[in-house]
Design a protein around this motif. Structure first.
Motif, PDB file in Angstrom:
ATOM      1  N   LYS A  18       3.890   0.546  22.459  1.00 48.52           N
ATOM      2  CA  LYS A  18       5.354   0.843  22.214  1.00 48.52           C
ATOM      3  C   LYS A  18       5.591   2.473  22.201  1.00 48.52           C
ATOM      4  O   LYS A  18       4.889   3.103  21.840  1.00 48.52           O
ATOM      5  CB  LYS A  18       5.431   0.458  20.587  1.00 48.52           C
ATOM      6  CG  LYS A  18       6.990   0.428  20.261  1.00 48.52           C
ATOM      7  CD  LYS A  18       6.995  -0.609  18.923  1.00 48.52           C
ATOM      8  CE  LYS A  18       8.483  -0.452  18.386  1.00 48.52           C
ATOM      9  NZ  LYS A  18       8.701  -1.307  17.165  1.00 48.52           N
ATOM     10  N   ALA A  19       6.663   2.660  22.949  1.00 46.75           N
ATOM     11  CA  ALA A  19       7.057   3.981  23.170  1.00 46.75           C
ATOM     12  C   ALA A  19       6.033   4.908  23.928  1.00 46.75           C
ATOM     13  O   ALA A  19       5.696   5.808  23.392  1.00 46.75           O
ATOM     14  CB  ALA A  19       7.793   4.839  21.961  1.00 46.75           C
ATOM     15  N   ASP A 109      10.883  -3.576  21.198  1.00 48.71           N
ATOM     16  CA  ASP A 109      11.631  -3.537  19.702  1.00 48.71           C
ATOM     17  C   ASP A 109      12.270  -4.511  19.391  1.00 48.71           C
ATOM     18  O   ASP A 109      12.149  -4.975  18.349  1.00 48.71           O
ATOM     19  CB  ASP A 109      12.653  -2.365  19.548  1.00 48.71           C
ATOM     20  CG  ASP A 109      11.951  -0.890  19.535  1.00 48.71           C
ATOM     21  OD1 ASP A 109      10.707  -0.872  19.022  1.00 48.71           O
ATOM     22  OD2 ASP A 109      12.481  -0.234  20.209  1.00 48.71           O
ATOM     23  N   ASP A 125      15.217  -6.449  14.545  1.00 49.06           N
ATOM     24  CA  ASP A 125      15.117  -5.281  15.040  1.00 49.06           C
ATOM     25  C   ASP A 125      16.037  -4.657  16.099  1.00 49.06           C
ATOM     26  O   ASP A 125      15.743  -3.749  16.880  1.00 49.06           O
ATOM     27  CB  ASP A 125      13.734  -4.845  15.402  1.00 49.06           C
ATOM     28  CG  ASP A 125      12.542  -5.388  14.461  1.00 49.06           C
ATOM     29  OD1 ASP A 125      12.805  -5.155  13.331  1.00 49.06           O
ATOM     30  OD2 ASP A 125      11.536  -5.811  14.917  1.00 49.06           O
ATOM     31  N   GLU A 128      16.414  -1.008  15.617  1.00 47.09           N
ATOM     32  CA  GLU A 128      15.370  -0.103  16.261  1.00 47.09           C
ATOM     33  C   GLU A 128      15.501  -0.181  17.731  1.00 47.09           C
ATOM     34  O   GLU A 128      15.326   0.919  18.554  1.00 47.09           O
ATOM     35  CB  GLU A 128      14.016  -0.762  16.032  1.00 47.09           C
ATOM     36  CG  GLU A 128      13.475  -0.807  14.475  1.00 47.09           C
ATOM     37  CD  GLU A 128      12.125  -1.318  14.663  1.00 47.09           C
ATOM     38  OE1 GLU A 128      11.506  -1.291  15.535  1.00 47.09           O
ATOM     39  OE2 GLU A 128      11.859  -1.792  13.425  1.00 47.09           O
ATOM     40  N   PHE A 129      16.047  -1.113  18.439  1.00 42.45           N
ATOM     41  CA  PHE A 129      16.238  -1.128  19.959  1.00 42.45           C
ATOM     42  C   PHE A 129      17.233  -0.157  20.206  1.00 42.45           C
ATOM     43  O   PHE A 129      17.156   0.810  21.333  1.00 42.45           O
ATOM     44  CB  PHE A 129      16.523  -2.586  20.116  1.00 42.45           C
ATOM     45  CG  PHE A 129      16.800  -2.489  21.786  1.00 42.45           C
ATOM     46  CD1 PHE A 129      15.931  -2.892  22.772  1.00 42.45           C
ATOM     47  CD2 PHE A 129      18.174  -2.855  22.162  1.00 42.45           C
ATOM     48  CE1 PHE A 129      16.291  -3.020  24.290  1.00 42.45           C
ATOM     49  CE2 PHE A 129      18.641  -2.777  23.735  1.00 42.45           C
ATOM     50  CZ  PHE A 129      17.299  -2.794  24.515  1.00 42.45           C
ATOM     51  N   SER A 132      16.010   3.516  20.059  1.00 42.77           N
ATOM     52  CA  SER A 132      15.012   3.920  20.769  1.00 42.77           C
ATOM     53  C   SER A 132      15.424   4.388  22.135  1.00 42.77           C
ATOM     54  O   SER A 132      14.659   5.299  22.607  1.00 42.77           O
ATOM     55  CB  SER A 132      14.241   2.534  21.336  1.00 42.77           C
ATOM     56  OG  SER A 132      15.062   1.769  22.228  1.00 42.77           O
ATOM     57  N   ILE A 134      16.456   3.434  24.857  1.00 42.15           N
ATOM     58  CA  ILE A 134      16.206   2.775  26.214  1.00 42.15           C
ATOM     59  C   ILE A 134      17.444   2.346  26.839  1.00 42.15           C
ATOM     60  O   ILE A 134      17.436   2.469  28.062  1.00 42.15           O
ATOM     61  CB  ILE A 134      15.288   1.390  25.889  1.00 42.15           C
ATOM     62  CG1 ILE A 134      14.776   0.898  27.375  1.00 42.15           C
ATOM     63  CG2 ILE A 134      15.983   0.674  25.105  1.00 42.15           C
ATOM     64  CD1 ILE A 134      13.908  -0.130  27.260  1.00 42.15           C
TER      65      ILE A 134
END
Length: 174
Positions: A18-19, A109, A125, A128-129, A132, A134
Motif C-alpha cells: 500500500k502506497a 484503498d 474507505d 482514503e482513496f 491518496s 491516485i
C-alpha cells in the motif's frame, strides 16, 4: 498450473503493498492457480481482534482469498473458527502477480463488505482513496479502481458473488 494434491500443499507468501510499502505479509496455502485466478487460504493474519463495527476479524477466522491477474480486485471469503460464513471482504487492488513464492497485491484503498446473507453491502474507505492522490498521480488506475468497486457492488447486490467465486468459474464477469 493445474489443481492437484501437490499444488494444494504449496505455500505462498501473500504480500499486500500500500502506497509503495509492504503493509502486511503472511503465509497462505495455495488452493488453485489457473494462470488467471489464484485462490489461497490463510488464518486471520492480524495480531488481535479487528472490529469494524459491521464484522469482527479475530483469531480462528479463516480467509479463502481469490486474486486475479486480470482484474482490479480481490475477494476474501471470511469464516469463523466453526466454519460459519461471516461474509466477503473485497479489496480494490491492481491485478495480482505471483513472483516466485510470493503473491503480490497492491491495495488501492477502496473496499467493499458483503454480509453472509447479502443484506448488507458497504462501500468502504472512499475517503482514503480520495486522500491518496491516485486520481491525480495515476488517473487511469484511479478510473479502473472506481470501476472495480462499482462492479463488485453490483455483483454483491445482484447475488452474483457465488458465481464469481465458484470453481470452475461459470462467469467471465470482470
Amino acid at each position: 498450473m493445474s489443481a492437484n494434491s501437490a499444488e494444494s500443499a504449496r505455500l505462498l507468501e501473500v504480500v499486500l503493498v500500500k502506497a509503495g510499502r509492504t503493509k502486511i505479509r503472511y503465509p497462505a496455502e495455495l488452493l488453485h492457480d489457473d494462470g488467471t485466478r489464484v485462490t489461497v487460504r490463510a488464518p486471520w493474519a492480524g495480531a488481535s481482534v479487528r472490529d469494524f463495527g459491521f464484522v469482527r476479524f479475530e483469531p480462528g477466522d479463516v480467509f479463502t482469498e481469490h486474486y486475479w491477474r486480470d482484474r482490479w480486485y480481490a475477494v476474501k471469503e471470511v469464516r469463523d473458527a466453526a466454519g460459519v460464513l461471516k461474509g466477503h471482504y473485497c479489496d480494490v487492488t491492481r491485478p495480482a502477480a505471483v513472483l516466485g513464492e510470493e503473491l503480490v497485491v497492491e491495495d488501492l484503498d477502496l473496499d467493499l463488505w458483503r454480509s453472509a446473507d447479502g443484506a448488507a453491502v458497504l462501500r468502504l474507505d472512499e475517503d482514503e482513496f480520495a486522500a491518496s492522490g491516485i486520481e491525480t498521480a495515476d488517473p487511469r488506475a484511479a478510473a479502473a479502481a472506481l470501476d472495480a468497486l462499482d462492479r463488485l457492488e453490483a455483483m454483491a447486490r445482484e447475488g452474483d458473488f457465488e458465481e464469481l467465486l465458484s470453481w470452475p468459474p461459470r462467469s467471465a464477469a470482470g
